[in-house]
Design an enzyme around this catalytic site. Structure first.
Site, short mmCIF file in Angstrom:
data_model
loop_
_atom_site.label_atom_id
_atom_site.label_comp_id
_atom_site.label_asym_id
_atom_site.label_seq_id
_atom_site.Cartn_x
_atom_site.Cartn_y
_atom_site.Cartn_z
N ASP A 55 0.86 -1.18 0.00
CA ASP A 55 0.00 0.00 0.00
C ASP A 55 0.90 1.23 0.00
O ASP A 55 2.00 1.20 0.57
CB ASP A 55 -0.90 0.01 1.23
CG ASP A 55 -1.96 -1.08 1.19
OD1 ASP A 55 -2.42 -1.43 0.09
OD2 ASP A 55 -2.35 -1.57 2.27
N ASP A 112 -7.09 -1.32 -4.51
CA ASP A 112 -8.11 -0.96 -3.53
C ASP A 112 -9.04 0.12 -4.09
O ASP A 112 -10.26 0.06 -3.91
CB ASP A 112 -7.46 -0.44 -2.24
CG ASP A 112 -6.58 -1.46 -1.56
OD1 ASP A 112 -6.81 -2.68 -1.73
OD2 ASP A 112 -5.64 -1.05 -0.85
#
EC number: 3.4.23.36
Length: 164
Positions: free
Chosen positions: A121, A139
């Site tokens: 991330d 995401d």
């Protein structure tokens, strides 16, 4: 619908490739937990590793089965969505884009988890004391795709004209 199937898979493949490319850029150029301020006070690039699921849930789990279970469940979701797209007789525009985005995003995160045991991330949004969880392109695609499906679900459908 056959033409749309391949378009949907093409969109999913583009999302997968964009997700993988951006993660690779971060993994090769930014040390874990290093921060680059893109828009100070709002947006940073921060290299973080998520071994759990959304919002860091299960990130601290020490179960040796965590990764296997997450890969199997998410992999099943990818197969299910791909099958939905393949078998659909008709899709509204929002559902087409929604399922395509979700498929590409889910495939990107499943690939990372299966290959590396974690998901990278790096997108970090915040304002003052409010900090959103760090996320990635996959995401984002999953969230946007889910919103499109919700819009399609809640939008009134056109009724066929009564011909009698």
């Amino acid at each position: 619908m056959p033409d749309l199937r391949w378009k949907a898979y093409g969109v999913a493949a583009l999302i997968f490739a964009l997700d993988r490319f951006t993660k690779w850029l971060v993994e090769t150029n930014v040390s874990v937990m290093d921060t680059y301020h893109v828009i100070p006070g709002f947006f940073d690039i921060v290299h973080s590793e998520n071994r759990g699921v959304a919002f860091g849930i299960l990130n601290d789990s020490t179960s040796e089965w965590r990764t296997t279970i997450l890969v199997v469940l998410a992999g099943a979701a990818v197969i299910f969505i791909a099958a939905m797209l393949w078998n659909a007789q008709r899709l509204d525009r929002a559902s087409f884009w929604g399922l395509s985005l979700i498929l590409g995003g889910a495939a990107g995160n499943v690939f990372d988890r299966a290959m590396f045991g974690k998901v990278t991330d790096f997108l970090d949004l915040y304002y003052r004391d409010y900090h959103w969880h760090t996320f990635n392109v996959a995401d984002s695609a999953i969230v946007v795709g889910s919103c499109l499906l919700l819009i399609d679900l809640l939008r009134p459908k056109r009724q066929a004209a009564n011909v009698s």
